[in-house]
Scaffold this active site. Structure first.
Site, PDB file in Angstrom:
ATOM      1  N   ALA A   1       0.865  -1.174   0.000  1.00 22.93           N
ATOM      2  CA  ALA A   1       0.000   0.000   0.000  1.00 22.93           C
ATOM      3  C   ALA A   1       0.902   1.225   0.000  1.00 22.93           C
ATOM      4  O   ALA A   1       2.060   1.156   0.429  1.00 22.93           O
ATOM      5  CB  ALA A   1      -0.894  -0.017   1.236  1.00 22.93           C
TER       6      ALA A   1
ATOM      7  N   GLY B   1       0.658  -4.903   0.930  1.00 24.63           N
ATOM      8  CA  GLY B   1      -0.547  -4.975   0.108  1.00 24.63           C
ATOM      9  C   GLY B   1      -0.316  -5.714  -1.207  1.00 24.63           C
ATOM     10  O   GLY B   1      -1.270  -6.246  -1.789  1.00 24.63           O
TER      11      GLY B   1
ATOM     12  N   GLU C   1      -0.659  -9.281  -0.362  1.00 24.84           N
ATOM     13  CA  GLU C   1      -2.087  -9.494  -0.092  1.00 24.84           C
ATOM     14  C   GLU C   1      -2.892  -9.554  -1.399  1.00 24.84           C
ATOM     15  O   GLU C   1      -3.821 -10.353  -1.526  1.00 24.84           O
ATOM     16  CB  GLU C   1      -2.603  -8.382   0.832  1.00 24.84           C
ATOM     17  CG  GLU C   1      -1.989  -8.513   2.224  1.00 24.84           C
ATOM     18  CD  GLU C   1      -2.150  -7.271   3.089  1.00 24.84           C
ATOM     19  OE1 GLU C   1      -1.790  -6.163   2.620  1.00 24.84           O
ATOM     20  OE2 GLU C   1      -2.624  -7.391   4.221  1.00 24.84           O
TER      21      GLU C   1
ATOM     22  N   GLU D   1       4.889  -4.975   7.174  1.00 19.37           N
ATOM     23  CA  GLU D   1       4.174  -3.861   7.800  1.00 19.37           C
ATOM     24  C   GLU D   1       4.685  -3.516   9.193  1.00 19.37           C
ATOM     25  O   GLU D   1       4.685  -2.356   9.584  1.00 19.37           O
ATOM     26  CB  GLU D   1       2.664  -4.155   7.865  1.00 19.37           C
ATOM     27  CG  GLU D   1       1.945  -4.053   6.522  1.00 19.37           C
ATOM     28  CD  GLU D   1       1.920  -5.360   5.752  1.00 19.37           C
ATOM     29  OE1 GLU D   1       2.724  -6.271   6.063  1.00 19.37           O
ATOM     30  OE2 GLU D   1       1.097  -5.468   4.840  1.00 19.37           O
TER      31      GLU D   1
HETATM   32  N1  CAA Z   1       4.581   3.139  -0.967  1.00 18.85           N
HETATM   33  C1  CAA Z   1       4.963   4.284  -1.550  1.00 18.85           C
HETATM   34  N2  CAA Z   1       6.078   4.394  -2.297  1.00 18.85           N
HETATM   35  C2  CAA Z   1       6.836   3.296  -2.429  1.00 18.85           C
HETATM   36  C3  CAA Z   1       6.495   2.076  -1.839  1.00 18.85           C
HETATM   37  C4  CAA Z   1       5.301   2.019  -1.075  1.00 18.85           C
HETATM   38  N3  CAA Z   1       4.876   0.894  -0.516  1.00 18.85           N
HETATM   39  N4  CAA Z   1       7.456   1.176  -2.148  1.00 18.85           N
HETATM   40  C5  CAA Z   1       8.341   1.811  -2.902  1.00 18.85           C
HETATM   41  N5  CAA Z   1       7.976   3.083  -3.081  1.00 18.85           N
HETATM   42  C6  CAA Z   1       8.674   4.134  -3.826  1.00 18.85           C
HETATM   43  C7  CAA Z   1       9.901   4.619  -3.079  1.00 18.85           C
HETATM   44  O1  CAA Z   1       9.538   5.585  -2.115  1.00 18.85           O
HETATM   45  C8  CAA Z   1      10.710   5.189  -4.218  1.00 18.85           C
HETATM   46  O2  CAA Z   1      10.208   6.444  -4.556  1.00 18.85           O
HETATM   47  P1  CAA Z   1      11.226   7.672  -4.886  1.00 18.85           P
HETATM   48  O3  CAA Z   1      11.982   7.186  -6.097  1.00 18.85           O
HETATM   49  O4  CAA Z   1      10.298   8.801  -5.154  1.00 18.85           O
HETATM   50  O5  CAA Z   1      12.084   7.815  -3.680  1.00 18.85           O
HETATM   51  C9  CAA Z   1      10.411   4.252  -5.376  1.00 18.85           C
HETATM   52  O6  CAA Z   1       9.195   3.592  -5.033  1.00 18.85           O
HETATM   53  C10 CAA Z   1      11.454   3.172  -5.569  1.00 18.85           C
HETATM   54  O7  CAA Z   1      11.645   2.505  -4.329  1.00 18.85           O
HETATM   55  P2  CAA Z   1      13.070   2.314  -3.624  1.00 18.85           P
HETATM   56  O8  CAA Z   1      13.986   3.425  -4.005  1.00 18.85           O
HETATM   57  O9  CAA Z   1      12.828   2.078  -2.176  1.00 18.85           O
HETATM   58  O10 CAA Z   1      13.565   0.987  -4.364  1.00 18.85           O
HETATM   59  P3  CAA Z   1      14.583  -0.107  -3.784  1.00 18.85           P
HETATM   60  O11 CAA Z   1      14.884  -1.014  -4.919  1.00 18.85           O
HETATM   61  O12 CAA Z   1      15.702   0.537  -3.071  1.00 18.85           O
HETATM   62  O13 CAA Z   1      13.738  -0.918  -2.694  1.00 18.85           O
HETATM   63  C11 CAA Z   1      11.815  -2.075  -1.855  1.00 18.85           C
HETATM   64  C12 CAA Z   1      12.632  -1.689  -3.100  1.00 18.85           C
HETATM   65  C13 CAA Z   1      12.618  -3.048  -0.991  1.00 18.85           C
HETATM   66  C14 CAA Z   1      10.535  -2.761  -2.355  1.00 18.85           C
HETATM   67  C15 CAA Z   1      11.467  -0.802  -1.044  1.00 18.85           C
HETATM   68  O14 CAA Z   1      10.924   0.159  -1.943  1.00 18.85           O
HETATM   69  C16 CAA Z   1      10.505  -1.011   0.053  1.00 18.85           C
HETATM   70  O15 CAA Z   1      10.854  -1.544   1.094  1.00 18.85           O
HETATM   71  N6  CAA Z   1       9.229  -0.563  -0.136  1.00 18.85           N
HETATM   72  C17 CAA Z   1       8.233  -0.587   0.885  1.00 18.85           C
HETATM   73  C18 CAA Z   1       7.733  -2.010   1.141  1.00 18.85           C
HETATM   74  C19 CAA Z   1       6.699  -2.005   2.234  1.00 18.85           C
HETATM   75  O16 CAA Z   1       6.972  -1.682   3.383  1.00 18.85           O
HETATM   76  N7  CAA Z   1       5.465  -2.402   1.876  1.00 18.85           N
HETATM   77  C20 CAA Z   1       4.372  -2.460   2.838  1.00 18.85           C
HETATM   78  C21 CAA Z   1       3.594  -1.171   2.779  1.00 18.85           C
HETATM   79  S1  CAA Z   1       2.386  -1.088   4.046  1.00 18.85           S
HETATM   80  C22 CAA Z   1       1.088  -2.009   3.502  1.00 18.85           C
HETATM   81  O17 CAA Z   1       1.118  -2.577   2.412  1.00 18.85           O
HETATM   82  C23 CAA Z   1      -0.082  -2.057   4.434  1.00 18.85           C
HETATM   83  C24 CAA Z   1      -1.159  -2.990   4.049  1.00 18.85           C
HETATM   84  O18 CAA Z   1      -1.081  -4.185   4.247  1.00 18.85           O
HETATM   85  C25 CAA Z   1      -2.395  -2.482   3.513  1.00 18.85           C
END
Ligand code: CAA
Length: 261
Positions: free
Chosen positions: A67, A112, A115, A135
């Site tokens: 998400a 998400g 999911e 999360e």
């Molecule tokens: N939400 C918003 N933006 C996201 C995102 C997310 N979940 N995941 C990645 N992005 C964005 C980053 O902020 C980045 O944006 P900018 O270029 O503007 O900085 C872009 O996508 C590329 O991401 P990274 O630079 O982080 O890429 P990476 O290769 O270094 O890492 C990754 C990849 C390991 C997937 C890392 O992006 C990451 O950990 N993302 C978040 C994963 C996460 O925590 N997901 C759970 C979200 S909470 C949820 O989903 C709740 C639910 O159950 C409903």
């Protein structure tokens, strides 16, 4: 109908391909994407000729990285509830879709994203796929059904470990624990998905749909009630043209030509 954050294509008759298309944010699910997903699912549902839906992510890095964290950051508890409910509705709609839904997981399927893949009927993974429910790293639990569907898919203990430690699993482990059905080289994933979709599209659509329904609904019933459900859907197909055609075709040693009625 055009969308901003998703693509909905029909590469072949009866086969829909839905692509999450926000690669700059690794296809993260924001409110607009969820709304568009709901519309796309409704569109597939309304098409009587639909046979299969494939779901994938654009770009080479991610299926869906979760998400949208930037959109969630300042939500109040009430707004978070509404966001979770919106996501849940999309996941339920996918699960309830008449046709099989297959996730083609091409890279990260986190939060998400995992999911969303779990709400599909099964998962085909690329060899670069990474699954996880990270999360708790953000101070929240999963909110689009992960605590429930992951536990049902891989068992309670493994789901608890993955959710509580936020450990991510790569494709080979996903296959081993029953999260993914198959793993393919990333470059082959789409073709493998299409091949499987063609196989499904050639089957009797009513039978496919009722079989999906029986498996899903039966999981929430005791065995006797679930078997009664199977008897009901089995009997129902004997009033279809497709059952007559399928059995006649077998006896005439040819492939059945199904009409979906
Ligand atoms: N939400 C918003 N933006 C996201 C995102 C997310 N979940 N995941 C990645 N992005 C964005 C980053 O902020 C980045 O944006 P900018 O270029 O503007 O900085 C872009 O996508 C590329 O991401 P990274 O630079 O982080 O890429 P990476 O290769 O270094 O890492 C990754 C990849 C390991 C997937 C890392 O992006 C990451 O950990 N993302 C978040 C994963 C996460 O925590 N997901 C759970 C979200 S909470 C949820 O989903 C709740 C639910 O159950 C409903």
């Amino acid at each position: 109908m055009t969308f901003q954050n998703i693509l909905l294509e029909q590469p072949e008759p009866g086969i829909y391909l839905l692509t999450l298309n926000r690669p700059q944010a690794l296809n993260a699910l924001n409110a607009l994407t969820l709304a568009e997903l709901a519309q796309a699912i409704a569109r597939v549902m309304a098409d009587e000729s639909a046979r299969v839906l494939l779901v994938t992510g654009s770009g080479e890095k991610a299926f869906v990285a979760g998400a949208d964290i930037s959109e969630m950051q300042n939500l109040t508890a009430n707004e978070a509830r509404a966001f979770s409910e919106k996501g849940m509705r999309v996941m339920h709609a996918l699960e309830a879709l008449r046709v099989p839904v297959i996730a083609l997981v091409n890279g990260y399927a986190l939060g998400g994203g995992c999911e969303l893949a779990l709400a599909c009927d099964w998962i085909l993974a690329a060899d670069n796929a990474v699954f996880g429910q990270p999360e708790v790293n953000l101070g929240i639990p999963p909110g689009f059904g992960g605590t429930q569907r992951l536990a049902r898919q891989v068992g309670r203990a493994m789901a608890l470990e993955l959710i509580i430690t936020a450990r991510q699993v790569k494709a080979d482990e996903a296959l081993r624990i029953g999260l993914a059905n198959h793993v393919y080289p990333a470059a082959e994933l789409r073709d493998q998905g299409l091949e499987m979709a063609r196989t499904i599209a050639a089957k009797g659509p009513v039978a496919v749909s009722l079989a999906k329904q029986a498996v899903h609904c039966g999981q929430h019933l005791d065995l006797a009630s679930a078997c009664e459900l199977e008897t009901n859907v089995f009997a129902r197909t004997f009033s279809t043209e497709d059952q007559k055609e399928g059995m006649r075709a077998f006896l005439e040693k040819r492939a059945g030509k199904f009409k979906g009625r």
